[in-house]
Design a protein around this motif. Structure first.
Motif, PDB file in Angstrom:
ATOM      1  N   TRP A   1       0.761  -1.199  -0.017  1.00  0.00           N
ATOM      2  CA  TRP A   1       0.051  -0.007  -0.110  1.00  0.00           C
ATOM      3  C   TRP A   1       0.950   1.052   0.134  1.00  0.00           C
ATOM      4  O   TRP A   1       0.608   2.140  -0.728  1.00  0.00           O
ATOM      5  N   LEU A   2       1.806   1.167   0.808  1.00  0.00           N
ATOM      6  CA  LEU A   2       2.813   2.569   0.798  1.00  0.00           C
ATOM      7  C   LEU A   2       3.721   2.618  -0.425  1.00  0.00           C
ATOM      8  O   LEU A   2       3.400   3.841  -0.952  1.00  0.00           O
ATOM      9  N   ALA A   3       4.035   1.495  -1.059  1.00  0.00           N
ATOM     10  CA  ALA A   3       4.793   1.491  -2.360  1.00  0.00           C
ATOM     11  C   ALA A   3       3.794   2.087  -3.362  1.00  0.00           C
ATOM     12  O   ALA A   3       4.028   2.766  -4.422  1.00  0.00           O
ATOM     13  N   ARG A   4       2.567   1.812  -3.366  1.00  0.00           N
ATOM     14  CA  ARG A   4       1.606   2.112  -4.471  1.00  0.00           C
ATOM     15  C   ARG A   4       1.405   3.765  -4.156  1.00  0.00           C
ATOM     16  O   ARG A   4       1.179   4.344  -5.121  1.00  0.00           O
ATOM     17  N   ARG A   5       1.424   4.136  -3.019  1.00  0.00           N
ATOM     18  CA  ARG A   5       1.249   5.716  -2.776  1.00  0.00           C
ATOM     19  C   ARG A   5       2.475   6.293  -3.277  1.00  0.00           C
ATOM     20  O   ARG A   5       2.364   7.263  -4.031  1.00  0.00           O
ATOM     21  N   GLU A   6       3.538   5.938  -3.118  1.00  0.00           N
ATOM     22  CA  GLU A   6       4.832   6.398  -3.714  1.00  0.00           C
ATOM     23  C   GLU A   6       4.850   6.162  -5.115  1.00  0.00           C
ATOM     24  O   GLU A   6       5.176   7.407  -5.559  1.00  0.00           O
ATOM     25  N   ALA A   7       4.351   5.266  -5.661  1.00  0.00           N
ATOM     26  CA  ALA A   7       4.532   5.194  -7.357  1.00  0.00           C
ATOM     27  C   ALA A   7       3.539   6.162  -7.754  1.00  0.00           C
ATOM     28  O   ALA A   7       3.834   7.180  -8.965  1.00  0.00           O
ATOM     29  N   ARG A   8       2.418   6.528  -7.276  1.00  0.00           N
ATOM     30  CA  ARG A   8       1.471   7.386  -7.493  1.00  0.00           C
ATOM     31  C   ARG A   8       2.019   8.855  -7.439  1.00  0.00           C
ATOM     32  O   ARG A   8       1.767   9.460  -8.447  1.00  0.00           O
TER      33      ARG A   8
ATOM     34  N   GLN B   1       4.526   9.573 -10.108  1.00  0.00           N
ATOM     35  CA  GLN B   1       4.022   9.636 -11.450  1.00  0.00           C
ATOM     36  C   GLN B   1       3.661  11.072 -11.465  1.00  0.00           C
ATOM     37  O   GLN B   1       3.706  11.808 -12.736  1.00  0.00           O
ATOM     38  N   HIS B   2       3.042  11.747 -10.524  1.00  0.00           N
ATOM     39  CA  HIS B   2       2.456  13.046 -10.574  1.00  0.00           C
ATOM     40  C   HIS B   2       3.743  14.098 -10.549  1.00  0.00           C
ATOM     41  O   HIS B   2       3.303  15.026 -11.289  1.00  0.00           O
ATOM     42  N   LEU B   3       5.138  13.528 -10.173  1.00  0.00           N
ATOM     43  CA  LEU B   3       5.925  14.602 -10.095  1.00  0.00           C
ATOM     44  C   LEU B   3       6.973  14.340 -11.362  1.00  0.00           C
ATOM     45  O   LEU B   3       8.067  14.761 -11.544  1.00  0.00           O
TER      46      LEU B   3
END
Length: 218
Positions: free
Chosen positions: A46-53, A56-58
């Motif tokens: 879950w934390l990794a998905r937050r980081e990936a997202r 992507q925005h950055l």
């Protein structure tokens, strides 16, 4: 034909292991989600998905990592040469903190609040002395004009200004001093409720001290 990668462990905690990987002449950072306890892997993913997202925005913002790959087992991001702030303190370096504030503004304009900038380990001092920000596991994404995102952006700024007060306090402006003096309800709620729970879980259950973001103490 790809050559086998060489790996150097940089950090281990309850949510996995951070590796510096070198393969085919390039270096990158890998967050190995399989290295932590099996019963925490869902949280790690879950934390990794937050980081990936967030990454992507950055995309394209030079002072933040580039997302290279993200799977259920790992997250790969670009390697950013430099040292954590506590390893190379920017004492008296007003240019660093001006650049860091400008970087934060760019991150916030992309609709990303980092949410974990109290840790000096998440601020890099790069080889040329300029700042970079890493570790977006707790990042929040939203409309940068919303009240919630503006509040989180202000908290990001407060954490940066705390570091500036530590290393370059003589350069704090009157406005910055007022920002530091004004606590948001989010900060107060965290200290009254969230932080005691966080400390109990990490120290009593996981036997883990934050230690400036360096992971478990020996």
């Amino acid at each position: 034909m790809n050559t086998p990668p060489s790996q150097q462990a940089l950090k281990s905690d309850t949510f996995g292991r951070i590796l510096l990987v070198e393969q085919d002449g390039r270096r990158f950072i890998r967050r190995d989600l399989r290295a932590g306890p099996w019963w925490l892997r869902g949280v790690a993913r879950w934390l990794a998905r937050r980081e990936a997202r967030a990454l992507q925005h950055l995309e394209g913002l030079a002072a933040t990592p580039e997302l290279l790959a993200s799977t259920r087992q790992r997250l790969d991001r670009s390697y950013m040469p430099g040292l954590a702030m506590y390893q190379r303190p920017p004492r008296g370096d007003l240019a660093y903190f001006r650049a860091a504030r400008a970087l934060l503004q760019q991150v916030h304009r992309r609709g990303v609040a980092h949410n974990d900038l109290a840790k000096e380990a998440n601020w890099l001092v790069r080889e040329d002395g300029t700042p970079a920000v890493i570790d977006f596991q707790l990042a929040v994404i939203g409309n940068p004009r919303s009240r919630w995102m503006r509040l989180l952006a202000r908290e990001d700024l407060r954490h940066l200004l705390k570091h500036k007060r530590m290393y370059c306090g003589q350069s704090l402006t009157p406005v910055e001093r007022r920002v530091l003096a004004r606590h948001s309800w989010v900060r107060d709620l965290w200290f009254r409720t969230g932080k005691p729970v966080y400390r109990f879980v990490t120290r009593r259950i996981l036997y883990w001290e934050d230690n400036e973001g360096q992971g478990p103490k020996p």
